[in-house]
Motif scaffolding. Structure first.
Motif, short mmCIF file in Angstrom:
data_model
loop_
_atom_site.label_atom_id
_atom_site.label_comp_id
_atom_site.label_asym_id
_atom_site.label_seq_id
_atom_site.Cartn_x
_atom_site.Cartn_y
_atom_site.Cartn_z
N ARG A 1 0.83 -1.20 0.00
CA ARG A 1 0.00 0.00 0.00
C ARG A 1 0.86 1.26 0.00
O ARG A 1 0.56 2.23 -0.70
N GLN A 2 1.92 1.25 0.78
CA GLN A 2 2.82 2.40 0.80
C GLN A 2 3.46 2.61 -0.57
O GLN A 2 3.67 3.74 -1.01
N CYS A 3 3.75 1.52 -1.25
CA CYS A 3 4.35 1.60 -2.59
C CYS A 3 3.39 2.20 -3.59
O CYS A 3 3.77 3.05 -4.40
N LEU A 4 2.13 1.80 -3.55
CA LEU A 4 1.16 2.17 -4.57
C LEU A 4 0.37 3.43 -4.25
O LEU A 4 -0.38 3.92 -5.10
N ARG A 5 0.53 3.98 -3.06
CA ARG A 5 -0.29 5.12 -2.64
C ARG A 5 -0.22 6.27 -3.66
O ARG A 5 0.84 6.69 -4.09
N ASN A 6 -1.40 6.72 -4.07
CA ASN A 6 -1.55 7.84 -5.02
C ASN A 6 -0.94 7.55 -6.40
O ASN A 6 -0.53 8.48 -7.10
N ARG A 7 -0.92 6.27 -6.78
CA ARG A 7 -0.33 5.93 -8.07
C ARG A 7 -1.22 4.91 -8.79
O ARG A 7 -2.09 4.27 -8.20
N ARG A 8 -0.93 4.73 -10.08
CA ARG A 8 -1.56 3.68 -10.87
C ARG A 8 -0.50 2.72 -11.35
O ARG A 8 0.56 3.14 -11.82
N LEU A 9 -0.79 1.43 -11.24
CA LEU A 9 0.09 0.39 -11.76
C LEU A 9 -0.62 -0.28 -12.93
O LEU A 9 -1.74 -0.77 -12.80
N TRP A 10 0.04 -0.28 -14.08
CA TRP A 10 -0.50 -0.91 -15.28
C TRP A 10 0.25 -2.22 -15.53
O TRP A 10 1.47 -2.23 -15.63
N ILE A 11 -0.50 -3.33 -15.62
CA ILE A 11 0.12 -4.63 -15.93
C ILE A 11 -0.65 -5.31 -17.06
O ILE A 11 -1.26 -6.35 -16.89
N PRO A 12 -0.64 -4.71 -18.25
CA PRO A 12 -1.36 -5.30 -19.39
C PRO A 12 -0.66 -6.57 -19.88
O PRO A 12 0.48 -6.85 -19.52
N GLY A 13 -1.34 -7.32 -20.72
CA GLY A 13 -0.73 -8.54 -21.28
C GLY A 13 -1.75 -9.60 -21.59
O GLY A 13 -2.66 -9.41 -22.39
N ASP A 14 -1.61 -10.73 -20.91
CA ASP A 14 -2.50 -11.87 -21.16
C ASP A 14 -2.99 -12.43 -19.83
O ASP A 14 -2.97 -11.73 -18.81
N SER A 15 -3.42 -13.68 -19.83
CA SER A 15 -3.96 -14.27 -18.60
C SER A 15 -2.90 -14.43 -17.52
O SER A 15 -3.23 -14.47 -16.33
N THR A 16 -1.62 -14.53 -17.89
CA THR A 16 -0.59 -14.61 -16.86
C THR A 16 -0.41 -13.25 -16.18
O THR A 16 -0.06 -13.19 -14.99
N SER A 17 -0.65 -12.15 -16.90
CA SER A 17 -0.65 -10.82 -16.27
C SER A 17 -1.85 -10.69 -15.33
O SER A 17 -1.76 -10.06 -14.28
N ARG A 18 -2.96 -11.31 -15.74
CA ARG A 18 -4.14 -11.29 -14.88
C ARG A 18 -3.87 -12.08 -13.59
O ARG A 18 -4.41 -11.74 -12.53
N GLN A 19 -3.00 -13.09 -13.67
CA GLN A 19 -2.60 -13.80 -12.45
C GLN A 19 -1.84 -12.86 -11.51
O GLN A 19 -1.99 -12.95 -10.29
N PHE A 20 -1.02 -11.98 -12.08
CA PHE A 20 -0.31 -11.00 -11.26
C PHE A 20 -1.31 -10.11 -10.52
O PHE A 20 -1.15 -9.83 -9.33
N LYS A 21 -2.34 -9.65 -11.23
CA LYS A 21 -3.36 -8.81 -10.60
C LYS A 21 -4.08 -9.57 -9.49
O LYS A 21 -4.32 -9.03 -8.41
N ALA A 22 -4.43 -10.83 -9.75
CA ALA A 22 -5.12 -11.64 -8.74
C ALA A 22 -4.24 -11.81 -7.50
O ALA A 22 -4.74 -11.78 -6.36
N SER A 23 -2.93 -11.98 -7.70
CA SER A 23 -2.01 -12.13 -6.58
C SER A 23 -1.96 -10.85 -5.74
O SER A 23 -1.89 -10.90 -4.50
N LEU A 24 -2.00 -9.69 -6.42
CA LEU A 24 -2.02 -8.41 -5.70
C LEU A 24 -3.31 -8.27 -4.89
O LEU A 24 -3.29 -7.73 -3.77
N HIS A 25 -4.43 -8.74 -5.44
CA HIS A 25 -5.68 -8.74 -4.68
C HIS A 25 -5.50 -9.52 -3.38
O HIS A 25 -5.94 -9.08 -2.30
N ASP A 26 -4.86 -10.69 -3.46
CA ASP A 26 -4.67 -11.54 -2.28
C ASP A 26 -3.78 -10.86 -1.25
O ASP A 26 -4.09 -10.84 -0.05
N THR A 27 -2.65 -10.30 -1.70
CA THR A 27 -1.72 -9.67 -0.77
C THR A 27 -2.34 -8.43 -0.12
O THR A 27 -2.14 -8.17 1.08
N LEU A 28 -3.10 -7.67 -0.92
CA LEU A 28 -3.71 -6.43 -0.41
C LEU A 28 -5.04 -6.67 0.29
O LEU A 28 -5.66 -5.72 0.80
#
Length: 605
Positions: free
Chosen positions: A398-425
């Motif tokens: 949260r401290q890293c991402l505060r007031n920022r946008r992170l873009w991780i476009p790509g394919d379903s493996t990029s979507r796995q990255f997003k899902a992992s961030l959901h879990d951690t956050l």
């Protein structure tokens, strides 16, 4: 319409009758059908409220119903009549095929991770040299092949280089005299749960040189796996030359609710007959589909894209036997493994533990091909280039991402990255494309990259895919966003020339963005290694070539762009398919965050 009809915008000219003519359909079905075509029409006002009308209102509704249906039928008759007379024409200009696609690009093997100028892989010309092999027993057998130490020592020290020789034999027990096989090499200690990847260099004479570096004190076991044989990879090259891709791609054309037809699509027009040119819908990258045969359907009646995920199989039975030679997941380990012992003493080779935090590591160093890039130790990645100082916690992220946008476009493996961030956050994953947090004012966005992308049986609108250079061009000059560029898995089904063309376009957009937006953090996510995927055609061998292409094309901006190298990490973790498990994805995501979080602008220049 001419054989080279082109569609130059994202508008849809598919004609549907008014909703009243389809009152037998449910509300949700009708709304979905219309929304799917991008038409802003609501079924609520036309269907659901009919039951509340008075008698006079119902009478007027019946008249409206009859009138609209008559108009619909009249429109259909006129449309068919125009087609018969040849009056319906598409006047859009044809977009020419890129010269990059027409001209074969020779991919030069990298020269920074070399042993006596020996490459990690052979060129395409060397791979297809000698023609087709029809005898499977002439192919390399992992169980007949051997591995031995080239510099045997009773005891190794930390930092020592270990070289092994891999000699290949076919199923008849005969020594192979050419190269081209794809091997994985690593050293592990299962008791201490530590592992490090090695490199395998192709001597193109049937022997291979493996190189590892001692990274811990204690015992180690060197293992080798035959991932793919030369004959299989050469066959993939020939299928690409014949069909443009290893898998089939389709586009669906629709007229009304009942007339549908799907045709074949490709990045190369010479593999198709009469075509519709959808290059403009693919953000400028070549994209062609065969014209539908039904006279009711034209190029402008395109609807959705999909893929049967079906391969172009070789026609000859003997070739098919070779095609499926590596279909079993675990029978291609070399029987000979090597056990070595090492001690803490470093001798003449001093190993310094990295002291620079990963967030402060200058980008140019992330592109250096230092071997190994890191070590896996008890399910944690220990990078050799920098010190990971970021905690893998929701608070730290949260401290890293505060007031920022992170873009991780790509394919379903990029979507796995997003899902992992959901879990951690600890945030719910309700939106496939967006993670948003109002408390700390940050977001994480995902979208699918441009074609080639193989969607599977599910149909997707042309608006689903978006080229990543479009994102870079849309960011404002004062942006503080973090953007992680990524093209890989779906490009493993097309020729490396096509991959290079897409990367070159990304580099041009990256240069422009970096020149006008000094606050942006830009990164490139490199290919990762995976083992036997369920689909024979999805081979991570191309990751070796794509790694070189990324290093070559991004060399002019390597001092501003962070490279996230996942190859060594995934060789040791050994994902079984293109979608690593959750624990592996979590390790990959954390390495990305450790490199990109709290990165200062002055450290990107």
């Amino acid at each position: 319409m001419s054989p080279n009809d082109s569609v130059t915008d994202r508008s849809l000219l598919v004609f549907y009758g008014p909703p009243s003519c389809f009152c037998g359909l449910g509300e949700s079905v009708l709304e979905a059908a219309w929304a799917n075509q991008g038409l802003l029409v609501s079924a609520n006002t036309l269907l659901v409220k009919v039951g509340y009308y008075s008698t006079s209102q119902m009478s007027r509704a019946r008249c409206t119903f009859v009138t609209l249906c008559i108009l619909t039928v009249t429109g259909i008759v006129i449309f068919i009549w125009q087609i018969e007379l040849g009056q319906f024409r598409d006047t859009s200009s044809n977009v020419p095929l890129s010269n990059t696609i027409q001209t074969r690009i020779v991919v030069k093997p990298n020269n920074e991770r070399m042993v006596s100028d020996v490459p990690l892989y052979l060129t395409e010309a060397n791979m297809i040299k000698g023609g087709k092999q029809r005898d499977t027993r002439k192919c390399t057998s992992a169980h007949h092949s051997t591995m031995s130490l080239l510099n045997p020592q009773r005891l190794y020290r930390l930092g020592d280089v270990i070289k092994v020789e891999i000699n290949t034999y076919n199923y008849y027990g005969e020594k192979q005299t050419v190269g081209g096989d794809f091997f994985r090499l690593w050293m592990e200690n299962t008791e201490d749960k530590v592992a490090v990847a090695g490199d395998v260099f192709d001597n193109n004479n049937g022997s291979y040189t493996g190189v590892l570096r001692v990274q811990w004190s204690g015992m180690g076991r060197i293992r080798c796996f035959l991932e793919r044989r030369r004959e299989e990879l050469a066959m993939f090259y020939s299928i690409m030359a014949e069909h443009g891709a290893l898998w089939q791609l389709k586009r669906e054309f629709v007229w009304g609710f009942w007339v549908k037809e799907s045709t074949s699509c490709s990045m190369l027009r010479n593999h198709l007959g009469d075509i519709c040119n959808f290059t403009s819908l693919n953000d400028g990258f070549p994209w062609y589909c065969e014209k539908p045969k039904n006279p009711l359907l034209g190029c402008n009646s395109f609807s959705q894209s999909w893929s049967p995920n079906k391969a172009y199989l070789p026609k000859e039975t003997q070739q098919r036997d070779i095609y499926y030679l590596s279909s079993k997941p675990d029978n291609d380990f070399l029987l000979s493994s090597i056990h070595i012992a090492s001690k803490m003493e470093t001798g003449n080779k001093k190993i310094d533990a990295p002291k620079t935090p990963c967030s402060q590591l200058p980008p140019k160093y992330t592109w250096q091909r230092k071997h190994p890039v890191g070590v896996i130790h008890r399910s944690k990645w220990k990078p050799s280039l920098c010190l990971d100082t970021l905690e893998s916690t929701a608070r730290a992220y949260r401290q890293c991402l505060r007031n920022r946008r992170l873009w991780i476009p790509g394919d379903s493996t990029s979507r796995q990255f997003k899902a992992s961030l959901h879990d951690t956050l600890n945030l719910p994953n309700w939106n496939i494309q967006l993670l948003e947090d109002k408390q700390d004012n940050f977001s994480v966005s995902w979208f699918a990259h441009e074609y080639p992308l193989f969607h599977g049986q599910e149909r997707y609108s042309p608006l689903t895919n978006r080229a990543q250079h479009i994102l870079l061009e849309s960011l404002p000059n004062n942006t503080m966003d973090i953007v992680v560029l990524y093209l890989y898995v779906h490009f493993n089904l097309v020729h490396p020339d096509i991959y290079r063309q897409h990367v070159q376009r990304l580099v041009r957009a990256a240069k422009s963005l970096l020149a006008r937006a000094p606050g942006v953090t830009l990164a490139v996510r490199g290919p990762f290694a995976y083992y036997r995927n369920l689909a024979q055609e999805l081979v991570s061998y191309w990751g070796l070539i794509y790694t070189d292409i990324l290093h070559e094309e991004f060399s002019s901006v390597s001092h501003r762009v962070v490279y996230i190298d996942y190859w060594d990490m995934t060789v040791t973790l050994g994902p079984n398919c293109i979608h690593p498990n959750k624990s592996t994805v979590k390790i990959m995501v954390h390495y990305m965050m450790s490199l990109l979080c709290h990165r200062r602008v002055e450290n990107t220049s």
